[in-house]
Design a protein around this motif. Structure first.
Motif, short mmCIF file in Angstrom:
data_model
loop_
_atom_site.label_atom_id
_atom_site.label_comp_id
_atom_site.label_asym_id
_atom_site.label_seq_id
_atom_site.Cartn_x
_atom_site.Cartn_y
_atom_site.Cartn_z
N ASN A 48 0.83 -1.20 0.00
CA ASN A 48 0.00 0.00 0.00
C ASN A 48 0.87 1.25 0.00
O ASN A 48 1.65 1.48 0.92
N MET A 49 0.71 2.04 -1.05
CA MET A 49 1.38 3.35 -1.10
C MET A 49 0.47 4.43 -0.55
O MET A 49 0.93 5.52 -0.18
N GLY A 50 -0.80 4.18 -0.51
CA GLY A 50 -1.77 5.14 0.03
C GLY A 50 -3.09 4.42 0.26
O GLY A 50 -3.52 3.61 -0.56
N SER A 51 -3.72 4.71 1.37
CA SER A 51 -4.97 4.06 1.71
C SER A 51 -6.15 4.74 1.03
O SER A 51 -6.08 5.92 0.64
N ALA A 52 -7.22 4.00 0.90
CA ALA A 52 -8.44 4.56 0.33
C ALA A 52 -9.14 5.43 1.37
O ALA A 52 -8.98 5.24 2.58
N SER A 53 -9.89 6.40 0.88
CA SER A 53 -10.67 7.25 1.77
C SER A 53 -12.02 7.51 1.13
O SER A 53 -12.15 7.56 -0.08
N GLY A 54 -13.04 7.65 1.97
CA GLY A 54 -14.37 7.90 1.47
C GLY A 54 -14.60 9.38 1.18
O GLY A 54 -13.80 10.25 1.58
N GLY A 60 -14.02 14.38 -2.73
CA GLY A 60 -14.57 13.07 -3.07
C GLY A 60 -13.67 11.95 -2.55
O GLY A 60 -12.60 12.19 -1.97
N GLY A 61 -14.11 10.73 -2.77
CA GLY A 61 -13.34 9.58 -2.30
C GLY A 61 -12.08 9.36 -3.12
O GLY A 61 -11.97 9.76 -4.28
#
Length: 359
Positions: A48-54, A60-61
């Motif tokens: 993971n280089m960057g996590s997801a966000s809502g 926006g996500g």
């Protein structure tokens, strides 16, 4: 940069396995009853280089940013589809047109009682018991059988073929009402045989035994007991071995046993066209021997003949390898191998450029 090189290594490794499997398939394209194999890949864990966000009030996500770390082997599957049938005109060649397997065994065969596969109190139990009387039982689709000087029915490596002795009573008081006098069982070489018998009326034991095709059998007639020579024999679709005696009379010698599995792709290959059950194939479900059909629904009449296929005498099942498909997969695996090697050499060139920056 190092990640790409290690991903390339993993790609070369799994494609080498794929080429190994393809090479084995091609080598066995003429092997009797061989089932082709295929290789499946799956991706390895990703960094993971960057996590997801809502989505939020102001933005926006955002999707996750991940870098894959290569490929790994997902599985090597056996394709159990039917192979082509090849006529041989040899009476000891037998093919299975369906899902069944022949049963062969290695070990001491002087036991008398046989291997009981079901109890008449529980007709649904058609599995091998824990006690196999010292026999190492295996399974095969290769029906190229032979005989030794004792008349034992064998596979190409000398393993004995398992089946049933067809039994009954020579005592007149035990004679079934629907069987005429000419169809009464008679003794022969230690086993009971039926002369001029209708297969619908045969009684078969629930005991697996090694099968024999003797030169002669003893036939009891009104004039006494005499030895009659077997001139020829045939194997019926249900595995019943029916011999023709001198004089033209018929005698049923036995029946070749068959087994099936819930998951035949889970069988383990042992070499020599032999298979053994595994925890994922499930236990062998044995086809019961030929039994009389009763018109009384209350009579115990265990039978599980469906789902095993037919035996075809004078025929062998060939390999199900598709050479066109295998050569196509070989091209794909070769190009993939080369591409992964190129990613390693490209990474090496870039690393060399980085090292040269110091100069």
């Amino acid at each position: 940069m190092i990640r790409s090189m290690y991903s390339g290594i993993s790609g070369m490794r799994v494609n080498q396995v794929k080429l190994d499997v393809i090479g084995n398939n091609i080598a066995n394209s003429g092997t009797t009853g061989f089932k082709t194999q295929r290789v499946r890949f799956q991706d390895m864990i990703s960094q993971n280089m960057g996590s997801a966000s809502g989505p939020s009030r102001n933005l926006g996500g955002v999707n996750p940013r991940q870098v894959g770390l290569g490929v790994q082997l997902a599985g090597i599957d056996t394709v159990v589809s039917q192979g082509n049938m090849q006529p041989t005109a040899r009476n000891l060649d037998v093919a299975v047109d369906g899902n069944g397997y022949f049963m062969v065994a290695r070990g001491e065969t002087t036991f008398v009682d046989g291997i009981r596969i079901y109890d008449t109190a529980d007709p649904k139990d058609f599995q091998l018991p824990t006690d196999t009387k010292g026999l190492d039982i295996m399974f095969t689709r290769d029906g190229s059988f032979t005989l030794d000087h004792q008349g034992n029915l064998l596979n190409s490596d000398g393993l004995r073929v398992l089946g049933y002795s067809l039994i009954g009573s020579t005592d007149a008081k035990d004679k079934p009402e629907d069987v005429d006098a000419e169809s009464m069982p008679v003794g022969g070489t230690g086993e009971l045989n039926f002369v001029d018998a209708d297969s619908k009326k045969l009684h078969a034991s629930g005991d697996l035994r090694t099968l024999k095709i003797p030169e002669t059998i003893k036939v009891t007639t009104a004039g006494g007991t005499e030895d009659k020579r077997i001139t020829s024999f045939s194997i019926e679709k249900n595995g019943v071995i029916k011999a023709t005696l001198e004089g033209g009379s018929k005698a049923v010698i036995g029946q070749i046993a068959m087994a099936s599995f819930k998951n035949p792709a889970g069988l383990e290959k042992m070499g020599g066209n032999l298979l053994k059950s595994s925890p994922n194939s499930g236990n062998a479900i044995i086809r019961a021997g030929v039994i009389p059909k009763s018109e009384n629904p209350d009579d115990l009449n265990p039978s599980n003949e469906a789902g095993y296929g037919d035996m075809l005498q004078g025929v062998l099942e060939m390999s199900n390898v598709d050479l066109a498909e295998q050569f196509t997969e070989m091209i794909v695996a070769t190009r993939s191998f080369q591409a992964n090697g190129k990613s390693i050499s490209t990474g090496d060139e870039i690393l060399q450029d980085i090292i040269n920056l110091k100069r």
